[in-house]
Design an enzyme around this catalytic site. Structure first.
Site, PDB file in Angstrom:
ATOM      1  N   HIS B 127      66.735  21.934   8.031  1.00 26.50           N
ATOM      2  CA  HIS B 127      67.206  20.505   7.452  1.00 26.50           C
ATOM      3  C   HIS B 127      67.897  20.423   8.532  1.00 26.50           C
ATOM      4  O   HIS B 127      66.805  19.318   9.309  1.00 26.50           O
ATOM      5  CB  HIS B 127      68.600  20.849   6.443  1.00 26.50           C
ATOM      6  CG  HIS B 127      68.496  19.050   5.805  1.00 26.50           C
ATOM      7  ND1 HIS B 127      69.765  19.162   4.954  1.00 26.50           N
ATOM      8  CD2 HIS B 127      67.833  17.997   5.902  1.00 26.50           C
ATOM      9  CE1 HIS B 127      69.987  17.582   5.101  1.00 26.50           C
ATOM     10  NE2 HIS B 127      69.531  17.229   5.559  1.00 26.50           N
ATOM     11  N   CYS B 156      75.894  23.255   3.517  1.00 21.77           N
ATOM     12  CA  CYS B 156      76.236  22.351   4.262  1.00 21.77           C
ATOM     13  C   CYS B 156      75.619  21.208   3.756  1.00 21.77           C
ATOM     14  O   CYS B 156      76.162  20.138   2.832  1.00 21.77           O
ATOM     15  CB  CYS B 156      75.024  22.184   5.111  1.00 21.77           C
ATOM     16  SG  CYS B 156      75.789  22.987   6.247  1.00 21.77           S
ATOM     17  N   HIS B 157      74.138  21.505   2.757  1.00 20.62           N
ATOM     18  CA  HIS B 157      73.702  20.013   1.943  1.00 20.62           C
ATOM     19  C   HIS B 157      72.769  20.739   1.080  1.00 20.62           C
ATOM     20  O   HIS B 157      71.691  19.991  -0.177  1.00 20.62           O
ATOM     21  CB  HIS B 157      72.629  19.115   2.576  1.00 20.62           C
ATOM     22  CG  HIS B 157      72.959  19.056   4.053  1.00 20.62           C
ATOM     23  ND1 HIS B 157      73.329  19.407   4.990  1.00 20.62           N
ATOM     24  CD2 HIS B 157      74.059  17.473   4.560  1.00 20.62           C
ATOM     25  CE1 HIS B 157      73.941  18.626   6.029  1.00 20.62           C
ATOM     26  NE2 HIS B 157      74.181  17.624   5.577  1.00 20.62           N
ATOM     27  N   GLY B 158      73.169  22.187   0.609  1.00 20.64           N
ATOM     28  CA  GLY B 158      72.461  22.610  -0.600  1.00 20.64           C
ATOM     29  C   GLY B 158      70.891  22.972  -0.702  1.00 20.64           C
ATOM     30  O   GLY B 158      70.470  23.054  -1.812  1.00 20.64           O
ATOM     31  N   PRO B 172      67.016  19.207   0.278  1.00 20.49           N
ATOM     32  CA  PRO B 172      66.715  18.449   1.650  1.00 20.49           C
ATOM     33  C   PRO B 172      65.967  19.074   2.457  1.00 20.49           C
ATOM     34  O   PRO B 172      65.177  18.505   3.476  1.00 20.49           O
ATOM     35  CB  PRO B 172      68.575  18.295   2.130  1.00 20.49           C
ATOM     36  CG  PRO B 172      69.483  18.387   1.314  1.00 20.49           C
ATOM     37  CD  PRO B 172      68.963  19.546   0.041  1.00 20.49           C
TER      38      PRO B 172
END
Lengths: 255, 200, 458
Positions: B127, B156-158, B172
């Site tokens: 990502h 960070c963003h799962g 993401p």
């Protein structure tokens, strides 16, 4: 008048600048000429071998990478690893010396200089002459001295090859027991006191190879720039022709 | 600038040739400047292939090594782990690893590895470049729910990846974790950064 | 075809309503009228611009790899030469460009002496030019420290020590410039900042206003006459041609020839036998080992020679009589009482100064004056004509002597100052200054030829 001024300007004293200082060879009147040929790969390879075996133990070539040398000199990587890298370095590493600076200071009183750029600092001729003019000097700490670099700290590493040299006609000064001074007569000559494993001609050839290699080491991209420079000049010459024709064409308008 | 009237054809021709040559020359002149920004010999030397001894990695254990400044994970998967790869297929975006850039040809298989049990992955989330955490244990103790098959989770963003580095749906990250080029020097040593057949 | 042209015109119109694009193009290129009789000497202005761009471009790319740290600087230059793809070329272009910049600028300045390009109405243009020259020297001096070779180090050490010579504030000033008690990491770091950011910005701005000033007054020409005095019905100078396309195509030819010379040096002889890259700069800076001869690069050596030639003997037997003779000459030829008084006072002060202040200080002063004298040339030159074509033997002789003195001083600056060389440098120094000091007289008395009404082809 105009021509005179032009002549004065064009006559900038270009030559001769390099010679003085740069090409002095210690007690010798002048340095010996040496044939440098960067296209002579066998010579460069022999020089490289001598370098890694006899120079690299004390001196570094610490701006140069082993694999670059291998590529440029046509030495395959496995051969490089086996024959030329003794310090456990990787092929991509810089050619650093195995000797620690502090040890060098203790053993030799001075740290041996890095040799990557030695031919650009001195000159190929100086290096070639220096390598061949070590002589026995019992008064010096290392037991050796050099005509090109009087009282140099470095011993004659290759004496097994060259043998032992001594001043040909001991000068009056030397007999008096005084050390040979820098300002001593410049017509010093050495003669063989104890022959080495190689003949003088063989040794000269080896030192020429080593010097040739050192010149390569000083600027690995040298052949590239010669080659590319030719193409650039050809392009510019062609461009000049058309630029000139275009200029002439436009300037037809101007009367 | 548009010149008034008709331009002399010879003048026009010369203008075109000179301009053309000039553009070509400028392109050639720009090349060295552009290329000087590529990784230098030093960067290449620092990014040289890394040889790793994998004999001491126990099943279920993961070893991290550095290659080109990135973490590379070497995971020796247990039979249960390998089993989980067959069961989680429905949760994944690209279970068959169709995107070619994310692994070499020889790792484009159900386990994404040369030897089924040994997984080699670049530990960088596809990502935005964070390094995902290891959540190797399956089930609720992972903190990712009881249906978690084991894998990696990017804080960070799962983004979630399974034990072959394959990305989950609805996260993401767009593609699977990258498998670096690597090969076996001998049975217990791998060289990371070089393809099986030769050059990296 | 027509719609295409129409679209282009509409876009241009849109821009022109918001930015004076066509206006600028016309004012400075397609309707900027330059004399049609430019010769060889008129290439160097545009060439200076070409080199400036090249230096900035190559400099930016060198900055991407260079490290301004005494422990890393030298190695980072060799890293550029070896490890960076094409780094060797970018570095050689930059080092060759530095020297050729001065070649071009010196020839550009020489042109002004040939054709009186500094004379009314171009005095301000000339002054801006001299400021550019001085900024360029600062730029080159600081750039030369960056490779951190042994000559870099000792050259900087010696030149910065000059400031020590300034009475009272000198030692403090030298320390302030270095940021240390010797040339050190702090010096390297700030020279880097000044070399890559501050001075280039100043140079670009100065070059910009130099061109603005030029386009306000218009170019001079080899005949030294004003083409604006003879205009046609439309107000266009009869002897003027639009800069674009005529001089753009001509300058492209000149630039190409220049690039050929550039290529020959950068690709085949980048060291130019030690003139462009010095041998002693191929070893790292060594605080314990001074090179045998410390010499600046060739473009500084005329001024360096003047500095070294100013010994106490020179002050006593050269400068003292020079001041007395000059004072007598001024008092003799100027009738105004106040001028005579001021002259006598200045001369007396100088003579007292020669006696009480050491020669080292005067060396620095003379070096400064050698540069400062250029500012005054537009007013020192009293000739009714501008171009050397219509001047008499006196100016031609003076300029020839000056040129020879400048070159000889430059050559001697690279040599140790001993015996004959030292004497020659002293003679060169006197000739150098006499060229400026006597200019009001020899340009007044010189017999001039009649100047043509319109420009001529030669």
């Amino acid at each position: 008048m105009r021509t005179l001024l032009l002549l004065v300007l064009m006559g900038l004293p270009l030559g001769g600048h390099a010679a003085e200082g740069h090409n002095e060879c210690g007690q010798l009147a002048k340095c010996d000429p040496v044939k440098i040929d960067l296209r002579d790969q066998p010579s460069l390879q022999r020089g490289a071998r001598t370098f890694v075996n006899y120079c690299l133990p004390c001196h570094g070539a610490s701006y140069m990478r082993y694999n670059r040398m291998g590529q440029d000199l046509g030495i395959p990587e496995d051969l490089l690893k086996e024959d030329m890298i003794f310090t456990g370095d990787k092929v991509g590493d810089l050619m650093k010396t195995a000797m620690r600076k502090e040890d060098a200071k203790e053993w030799l009183k001075t740290a041996p200089p890095d040799l990557t750029l030695v031919t650009r600092w001195r000159s190929p001729e100086w290096v070639y002459t220096y390598l061949r003019n070590f002589y026995r000097d019992d008064k010096s700490a290392s037991g050796w001295n050099n005509l090109v670099f009087p009282n140099v700290a470095m011993p004659h590493v290759l004496y097994e090859w060259q043998g032992e040299l001594r001043p040909a006609q001991p000068t009056a000064q030397a007999q008096d027991g005084k050390p040979v001074e820098k300002t001593a007569p410049t017509s010093e000559r050495l003669e063989v006191a104890k022959p080495g494993a190689k003949t003088a001609a063989e040794f000269d050839r080896d030192m020429r190879d080593l010097t040739n290699f050192l010149v390569y080491l000083g600027e690995p991209a040298k052949l590239d720039r010669y080659r590319i420079g030719v193409y650039v000049l050809i392009f510019l010459a062609v461009f000049l022709v058309f630029a000139y024709l275009l200029k002439k064409e436009y300037w037809k308008d101007v009367h | 600038m548009s010149d008034e009237g008709v331009v002399d054809p010879r003048r026009r021709r010369l203008l075109i040739i000179t301009t053309g040559l000039g553009v070509v020359g400028a392109a050639f002149a720009a090349t060295p400047f552009v290329k000087s920004m590529m990784p230098s010999a030093r960067a290449k030397a620092a990014g040289a292939p890394v040889e790793v001894d994998i004999s001491r990695i126990e099943p279920g254990q993961l070893l991290t090594v550095e290659w080109r400044g990135q973490p590379v994970w070497i995971l020796r998967r247990t039979p249960e782990m390998l089993n989980s790869l067959k069961e989680d297929v429905s949760l994944l975006v690209d279970p068959d690893s169709h995107v070619d850039s994310q692994q070499p040809k020889y790792a484009q298989n159900p386990t994404r590895s040369i030897k089924p049990e040994v997984l080699v992955l670049v530990g960088i989330c596809t990502h935005l470049g964070c390094s995902p955490e290891r959540r190797l244990e399956a089930g609720s103790e992972s903190g990712l729910g009881s249906d978690w098959p084991g894998g990696f989770f990017c804080p960070c963003h799962g983004s979630k990846f399974d034990l072959a580095g394959r990305v989950f749906k609805n996260v993401p990250a767009p593609i699977n974790l990258r498998v670096p080029p690597h090969r076996y020097v001998v049975d217990t040593r791998i060289l990371i950064g070089v393809d099986q057949k030769g050059a990296a | 075809m027509n719609t295409k042209a129409g679209a282009w015109r509409r876009l241009l119109g849109w821009v022109d309503d918001r930015y004076p694009l066509s206006e600028t193009w016309e004012a400075h290129l397609s309707k900027y009228y330059a004399p049609k009789n430019f010769n060889f000497w008129y290439y160097f202005g545009s060439l200076a611009l070409v080199v400036l761009v090249l230096q900035i471009l190559t400099g930016i790319f060198l900055t991407m790899h260079y490290k301004p740290d005494t422990g890393l600087a030298f190695a980072s230059v060799e890293y550029i030469m070896r490890d960076v793809d094409w780094g060797w070329l970018i570095r050689y272009l930059h080092s060759t460009g530095a020297s050729l910049f001065f070649v071009v600028v010196y020839l550009h300045m020489f042109r002004a002496f040939l054709y009186g390009s500094h004379r009314n109405p171009r005095e301000l243009l000339w002054i801006i030019g001299v400021v550019i020259f001085i900024a360029l020297m600062a730029e080159a001096f600081m750039g030369y420290l960056l490779p951190w070779g042994n000559m870099s180090y000792w050259g900087a050490q010696v030149i910065i020590s000059l400031f020590d010579a300034i009475p009272v504030v000198g030692p403090g000033l030298a320390e302030w410039i270095r940021g240390d008690f010797v040339v050190a990491d702090a010096t390297l770091n700030r020279f880097f900042a000044l070399h890559v950011v501050a001075v280039p910005l100043v140079l670009i701005m100065l070059v910009f206003i130099h061109i603005v000033a030029l386009h306000k007054v218009g170019s001079n020409n080899p005949d030294g006459i004003e083409i604006k005095k003879k205009k046609d019905a439309r107000g266009i100078p009869l002897d003027g041609i639009p800069f674009h396309p005529y001089y753009t195509v001509k300058d492209i030819v000149g630039t190409t020839v220049f690039l050929i010379v550039f290529t020959v040096i950068a690709f085949f002889i980048p060291e130019l036998w030690g003139w462009f890259l010095e041998h002693d700069n191929f070893i790292p800076a060594n605080i314990l080992q001074t090179p045998q001869e410390i010499k600046p690069l060739w473009y500084f050596t005329p001024f360096y020679s003047i500095l070294r030639a100013t010994t106490s003997d020179m002050v006593a037997w050269g400068l003292t009589p020079l001041v007395i003779v000059m004072a007598a000459l001024i008092i003799f030829s100027v009738k105004r009482a106040r001028t005579r008084l001021v002259t006598s006072a200045i001369a007396a002060l100088l003579l007292i100064g020669f006696y009480f202040i050491e020669a080292k200080v005067w060396g620095v002063v003379l070096m400064g004056l050698a540069l400062g004298a250029f500012f005054l040339v537009p007013w020192l030159d009293r000739s009714p004509v501008k171009s050397i074509r219509y001047r008499g033997w006196m100016y031609k002789t003076a300029l020839t002597f000056f040129t020879i003195a400048f070159i000889v001083l430059g050559y001697l600056g690279t040599k140790p100052p001993s015996g004959l060389y030292s004497l020659l440098a002293k003679i060169g120094l006197v000739i150098y200054f006499l060229f400026f000091l006597l200019m009001p007289w020899y340009t007044t008395f010189d017999k001039t030829k009649p100047v043509p009404e319109r420009v001529t082809w030669k």
